[in-house]
Design a protein around this motif. Structure first.
Motif, PDB file in Angstrom:
ATOM      1  N   PHE A  90       0.859  -1.175   0.000  1.00 61.81           N
ATOM      2  CA  PHE A  90       0.000   0.000   0.000  1.00 61.81           C
ATOM      3  C   PHE A  90       0.898   1.228   0.000  1.00 61.81           C
ATOM      4  O   PHE A  90       1.733   1.376   0.892  1.00 61.81           O
ATOM      5  CB  PHE A  90      -0.907   0.013   1.234  1.00 61.81           C
ATOM      6  CG  PHE A  90      -1.861  -1.149   1.266  1.00 61.81           C
ATOM      7  CD1 PHE A  90      -3.129  -1.023   0.714  1.00 61.81           C
ATOM      8  CD2 PHE A  90      -1.486  -2.364   1.819  1.00 61.81           C
ATOM      9  CE1 PHE A  90      -4.013  -2.099   0.734  1.00 61.81           C
ATOM     10  CE2 PHE A  90      -2.365  -3.443   1.844  1.00 61.81           C
ATOM     11  CZ  PHE A  90      -3.626  -3.299   1.293  1.00 61.81           C
ATOM     12  N   VAL A  91       0.719   2.098  -1.001  1.00 64.48           N
ATOM     13  CA  VAL A  91       1.547   3.292  -1.121  1.00 64.48           C
ATOM     14  C   VAL A  91       0.702   4.514  -0.758  1.00 64.48           C
ATOM     15  O   VAL A  91      -0.367   4.732  -1.331  1.00 64.48           O
ATOM     16  CB  VAL A  91       2.111   3.446  -2.552  1.00 64.48           C
ATOM     17  CG1 VAL A  91       2.965   4.698  -2.664  1.00 64.48           C
ATOM     18  CG2 VAL A  91       2.921   2.207  -2.935  1.00 64.48           C
ATOM     19  N   ALA A  92       1.187   5.290   0.201  1.00 64.87           N
ATOM     20  CA  ALA A  92       0.509   6.525   0.600  1.00 64.87           C
ATOM     21  C   ALA A  92       0.402   7.463  -0.592  1.00 64.87           C
ATOM     22  O   ALA A  92       1.207   7.402  -1.528  1.00 64.87           O
ATOM     23  CB  ALA A  92       1.291   7.200   1.723  1.00 64.87           C
ATOM     24  N   GLY A  93      -0.580   8.344  -0.550  1.00 62.65           N
ATOM     25  CA  GLY A  93      -0.732   9.324  -1.616  1.00 62.65           C
ATOM     26  C   GLY A  93       0.560  10.093  -1.826  1.00 62.65           C
ATOM     27  O   GLY A  93       1.135  10.630  -0.880  1.00 62.65           O
ATOM     28  N   GLN A  94       1.009  10.108  -3.074  1.00 62.25           N
ATOM     29  CA  GLN A  94       2.237  10.821  -3.416  1.00 62.25           C
ATOM     30  C   GLN A  94       1.881  12.135  -4.096  1.00 62.25           C
ATOM     31  O   GLN A  94       0.938  12.199  -4.883  1.00 62.25           O
ATOM     32  CB  GLN A  94       3.109   9.962  -4.344  1.00 62.25           C
ATOM     33  CG  GLN A  94       3.589   8.680  -3.687  1.00 62.25           C
ATOM     34  CD  GLN A  94       4.480   8.947  -2.492  1.00 62.25           C
ATOM     35  OE1 GLN A  94       5.491   9.644  -2.584  1.00 62.25           O
ATOM     36  NE2 GLN A  94       4.100   8.426  -1.333  1.00 62.25           N
ATOM     37  N   VAL A  95       2.637  13.166  -3.771  1.00 71.28           N
ATOM     38  CA  VAL A  95       2.408  14.496  -4.324  1.00 71.28           C
ATOM     39  C   VAL A  95       3.672  14.951  -5.055  1.00 71.28           C
ATOM     40  O   VAL A  95       4.695  14.274  -5.032  1.00 71.28           O
ATOM     41  CB  VAL A  95       2.011  15.498  -3.219  1.00 71.28           C
ATOM     42  CG1 VAL A  95       0.658  15.132  -2.618  1.00 71.28           C
ATOM     43  CG2 VAL A  95       3.086  15.587  -2.139  1.00 71.28           C
TER      44      VAL A  95
END
Length: 165
Positions: free
Chosen positions: A31-36
């Motif tokens: 699971f990858v956290a939201g990337q900005v």
């Protein structure tokens, strides 16, 4: 359940109190956290430019996935958050140009698109989170997985409803 926190040393590293990603289930799900659109030094990349921000966001996604030995080709679900509805068209143009390179097999993961009021920092226009699966285990619903499972043994039953020959 076993879990391993993913913390890339450069791009994609967390900028707050969260993990960039987590590998769970004996390494089968990531699971990858939201990337900005922030670079390794924490600077916003491409202020006001959705395409430049998209390039950085996907670079960050790739960096977090690499910590688990994965690539974008292992992603099975994306969620995309935009802060401006009018950015869907240029973001779509960016995807048409870049996705063939990012997903060279032509299989694009499912994506849910959402327009939100704002992200954590106002200049950010885009955030993308991902779920990936480590290769090696066929999906339970795939024909290959079903074929690999032995059929359940059937017991002979007598009594009502049984046909005799």
């Amino acid at each position: 359940m076993a879990r391993r926190v993913l913390t890339p040393p450069g791009e994609g590293k967390p900028i707050g109190m969260y993990s960039a990603g987590v590998e769970v289930g004996e390494g089968s799900l990531v699971f990858v956290a939201g990337q900005v659109a922030m670079d390794a030094e924490g600077r916003i990349v491409g202020e006001g430019d959705i395409k430049a921000q998209a390039t950085q966001v996907y670079r960050n996604l790739a960096a977090v996935l690499a910590e688990s030995g994965l690539t974008l080709r292992d992603v099975v679900k994306l969620t995309t958050f935009l802060t401006r509805n009018e950015d869907w068209a240029p973001f779509g143009e960016w995807r048409r140009a870049e996705y063939p390179r990012l997903f060279p097999d032509g299989v694009y993961p499912p994506n849910t698109g959402v327009v939100v009021h704002a992200l954590a920092r106002p200049p950010l226009l885009l955030e993308v989170e991902a779920i990936a699966v480590k290769p090696g285990r066929p999906a339970a619903s795939s024909p290959r997985a079903r074929a690999a499972r032995p059929a359940p043994a059937r017991k002979a039953r007598g009594g009502r409803g049984t046909r005799r020959r």
